[in-house]
Design a protein around this motif. Structure first.
Motif, PDB file in Angstrom:
ATOM      1  N   MET A   1      51.404  77.571  28.847  1.00  0.00           N
ATOM      2  CA  MET A   1      51.783  78.981  28.833  1.00  0.00           C
ATOM      3  C   MET A   1      53.178  79.059  29.423  1.00  0.00           C
ATOM      4  O   MET A   1      53.389  78.732  30.589  1.00  0.00           O
ATOM      5  CB  MET A   1      50.798  79.829  29.633  1.00  0.00           C
ATOM      6  CG  MET A   1      49.452  79.936  28.961  1.00  0.00           C
ATOM      7  SD  MET A   1      48.311  81.035  29.807  1.00  0.00           S
ATOM      8  CE  MET A   1      48.776  82.576  29.081  1.00  0.00           C
ATOM      9  N   LYS A   2      54.104  79.489  28.585  1.00  0.00           N
ATOM     10  CA  LYS A   2      55.506  79.556  28.985  1.00  0.00           C
ATOM     11  C   LYS A   2      55.915  81.023  29.047  1.00  0.00           C
ATOM     12  O   LYS A   2      55.749  81.763  28.078  1.00  0.00           O
ATOM     13  CB  LYS A   2      56.362  78.810  27.962  1.00  0.00           C
ATOM     14  CG  LYS A   2      57.839  78.861  28.224  1.00  0.00           C
ATOM     15  CD  LYS A   2      58.584  78.112  27.127  1.00  0.00           C
ATOM     16  CE  LYS A   2      60.073  78.192  27.301  1.00  0.00           C
ATOM     17  NZ  LYS A   2      60.781  77.516  26.197  1.00  0.00           N
ATOM     18  N   VAL A   3      56.437  81.422  30.196  1.00  0.00           N
ATOM     19  CA  VAL A   3      56.930  82.783  30.376  1.00  0.00           C
ATOM     20  C   VAL A   3      58.447  82.705  30.454  1.00  0.00           C
ATOM     21  O   VAL A   3      58.998  81.995  31.292  1.00  0.00           O
ATOM     22  CB  VAL A   3      56.361  83.431  31.659  1.00  0.00           C
ATOM     23  CG1 VAL A   3      56.907  84.841  31.829  1.00  0.00           C
ATOM     24  CG2 VAL A   3      54.845  83.439  31.623  1.00  0.00           C
ATOM     25  N   GLU A   4      59.108  83.438  29.562  1.00  0.00           N
ATOM     26  CA  GLU A   4      60.568  83.470  29.523  1.00  0.00           C
ATOM     27  C   GLU A   4      61.044  84.873  29.844  1.00  0.00           C
ATOM     28  O   GLU A   4      60.770  85.813  29.105  1.00  0.00           O
ATOM     29  CB  GLU A   4      61.065  83.125  28.118  1.00  0.00           C
ATOM     30  CG  GLU A   4      61.366  81.702  27.869  1.00  0.00           C
ATOM     31  CD  GLU A   4      61.938  81.509  26.478  1.00  0.00           C
ATOM     32  OE1 GLU A   4      63.029  82.046  26.196  1.00  0.00           O
ATOM     33  OE2 GLU A   4      61.270  80.846  25.687  1.00  0.00           O
ATOM     34  N   ALA A   5      61.744  84.992  30.947  1.00  0.00           N
ATOM     35  CA  ALA A   5      62.379  86.255  31.319  1.00  0.00           C
ATOM     36  C   ALA A   5      63.875  85.975  31.444  1.00  0.00           C
ATOM     37  O   ALA A   5      64.271  84.816  31.593  1.00  0.00           O
ATOM     38  CB  ALA A   5      61.806  86.763  32.637  1.00  0.00           C
ATOM     39  N   PRO A   6      64.716  87.004  31.393  1.00  0.00           N
ATOM     40  CA  PRO A   6      66.159  86.757  31.477  1.00  0.00           C
ATOM     41  C   PRO A   6      66.576  85.987  32.736  1.00  0.00           C
ATOM     42  O   PRO A   6      67.508  85.204  32.702  1.00  0.00           O
ATOM     43  CB  PRO A   6      66.764  88.160  31.481  1.00  0.00           C
ATOM     44  CG  PRO A   6      65.750  89.009  30.796  1.00  0.00           C
ATOM     45  CD  PRO A   6      64.418  88.412  31.153  1.00  0.00           C
ATOM     46  N   HIS A   7      65.858  86.178  33.821  1.00  0.00           N
ATOM     47  CA  HIS A   7      66.246  85.558  35.083  1.00  0.00           C
ATOM     48  C   HIS A   7      65.505  84.261  35.387  1.00  0.00           C
ATOM     49  O   HIS A   7      65.876  83.536  36.304  1.00  0.00           O
ATOM     50  CB  HIS A   7      66.040  86.544  36.235  1.00  0.00           C
ATOM     51  CG  HIS A   7      64.598  86.904  36.462  1.00  0.00           C
ATOM     52  ND1 HIS A   7      63.902  87.725  35.608  1.00  0.00           N
ATOM     53  CD2 HIS A   7      63.728  86.527  37.423  1.00  0.00           C
ATOM     54  CE1 HIS A   7      62.657  87.849  36.045  1.00  0.00           C
ATOM     55  NE2 HIS A   7      62.527  87.137  37.143  1.00  0.00           N
ATOM     56  N   LYS A   8      64.455  83.940  34.599  1.00  0.00           N
ATOM     57  CA  LYS A   8      63.647  82.775  34.936  1.00  0.00           C
ATOM     58  C   LYS A   8      62.777  82.353  33.755  1.00  0.00           C
ATOM     59  O   LYS A   8      62.346  83.181  32.965  1.00  0.00           O
ATOM     60  CB  LYS A   8      62.749  83.114  36.125  1.00  0.00           C
ATOM     61  CG  LYS A   8      62.124  81.931  36.795  1.00  0.00           C
ATOM     62  CD  LYS A   8      61.482  82.357  38.105  1.00  0.00           C
ATOM     63  CE  LYS A   8      61.181  81.155  38.943  1.00  0.00           C
ATOM     64  NZ  LYS A   8      60.690  81.505  40.250  1.00  0.00           N
ATOM     65  N   CYS A   9      62.522  81.050  33.687  1.00  0.00           N
ATOM     66  CA  CYS A   9      61.602  80.503  32.688  1.00  0.00           C
ATOM     67  C   CYS A   9      60.596  79.627  33.432  1.00  0.00           C
ATOM     68  O   CYS A   9      60.971  78.850  34.311  1.00  0.00           O
ATOM     69  CB  CYS A   9      62.373  79.682  31.660  1.00  0.00           C
ATOM     70  SG  CYS A   9      61.317  78.978  30.393  1.00  0.00           S
ATOM     71  N   LEU A  10      59.342  79.768  33.090  1.00  0.00           N
ATOM     72  CA  LEU A  10      58.295  79.056  33.809  1.00  0.00           C
ATOM     73  C   LEU A  10      57.251  78.551  32.823  1.00  0.00           C
ATOM     74  O   LEU A  10      56.838  79.284  31.921  1.00  0.00           O
ATOM     75  CB  LEU A  10      57.649  80.021  34.801  1.00  0.00           C
ATOM     76  CG  LEU A  10      56.643  79.470  35.770  1.00  0.00           C
ATOM     77  CD1 LEU A  10      57.325  78.527  36.752  1.00  0.00           C
ATOM     78  CD2 LEU A  10      56.003  80.605  36.533  1.00  0.00           C
ATOM     79  N   VAL A  11      56.819  77.291  32.992  1.00  0.00           N
ATOM     80  CA  VAL A  11      55.785  76.717  32.135  1.00  0.00           C
ATOM     81  C   VAL A  11      54.656  76.196  33.018  1.00  0.00           C
ATOM     82  O   VAL A  11      54.897  75.459  33.974  1.00  0.00           O
ATOM     83  CB  VAL A  11      56.333  75.553  31.275  1.00  0.00           C
ATOM     84  CG1 VAL A  11      55.217  74.949  30.426  1.00  0.00           C
ATOM     85  CG2 VAL A  11      57.479  76.018  30.406  1.00  0.00           C
TER      86      VAL A  11
END
Length: 182
Positions: free
Chosen positions: A100-110
């Motif tokens: 599950m990868k969350v991409e936001a303008p300030h951060k990316c997290l997998v």
């Protein structure tokens, strides 16, 4: 007399052999049961419909600020989180993991996990938690997350081309909707 003692010793040996065989048989059964459980978990991985995998974008968010406050996220991080409309990618990997990868303008997290297996998860606020994700057929991921003092529950329900996410901590609930974009 010595003959009866010899018979007792032989009986004792037979009982010990029988007990040893029973223990070995139970160990084999336990190993087979464990292998069946592993196969069942792996099968559950494959029972997740392919239509759930893909790319989604946040389109609706209700009471998220209160939820973030309840789990201890600071003021500025909460405001930034409420301003963004992140993408969420759910990917079935070849090794049986789900990413599950969350991409936001300030951060990316997998975060990578297997259904029904505990894993360490890093949240967007940087906190590392213990998590467990279950798949509830036909269309729900239920995630339990524990940090130092809190238990948090996320219910992700797949409906049509959307994921309805209910986040719960103590008595605070947030509701968010992600819509498929691919």
């Amino acid at each position: 007399m010595w003959f009866s003692n010899l018979i007792d010793i032989e009986n004792w040996k037979r009982r010990m052999v029988s007990i040893t065989e029973n223990v070995q048989q139970q160990q084999v059964k336990d190993q087979e049961s464990e292998q069946q459980n592993i196969q069942k978990q792996q099968q559950q991985q494959h029972d997740i419909p392919d239509k759930f995998y893909g790319r989604y974008r946040l389109t609706q968010s209700d009471n998220f600020d209160e939820f973030l406050r309840e789990i201890g996220v600071g003021f500025l991080s909460r405001k930034l989180a409420n301003l963004t409309r992140p993408h969420l990618d759910i990917v079935k990997e070849s090794d049986g993991y789900i990413a599950m990868k969350v991409e936001a303008p300030h951060k990316c997290l997998v975060n990578r996990f297997r259904i029904n297996e505990y894993f360490n998860e890093t949240r967007m606020d940087g906190k590392v938690c213990k998590s467990l994700v279950e798949f509830i057929p036909p269309n729900k991921f239920v995630q339990f997350q524990w940090d130092d003092t809190l238990e948090i529950k996320y219910i992700r329900e797949f409906v049509d081309n959307k994921i309805n996410v209910k986040s719960i901590c103590n008595n605070v609930e947030s509701f968010r909707v992600y819509t498929r974009v691919d």
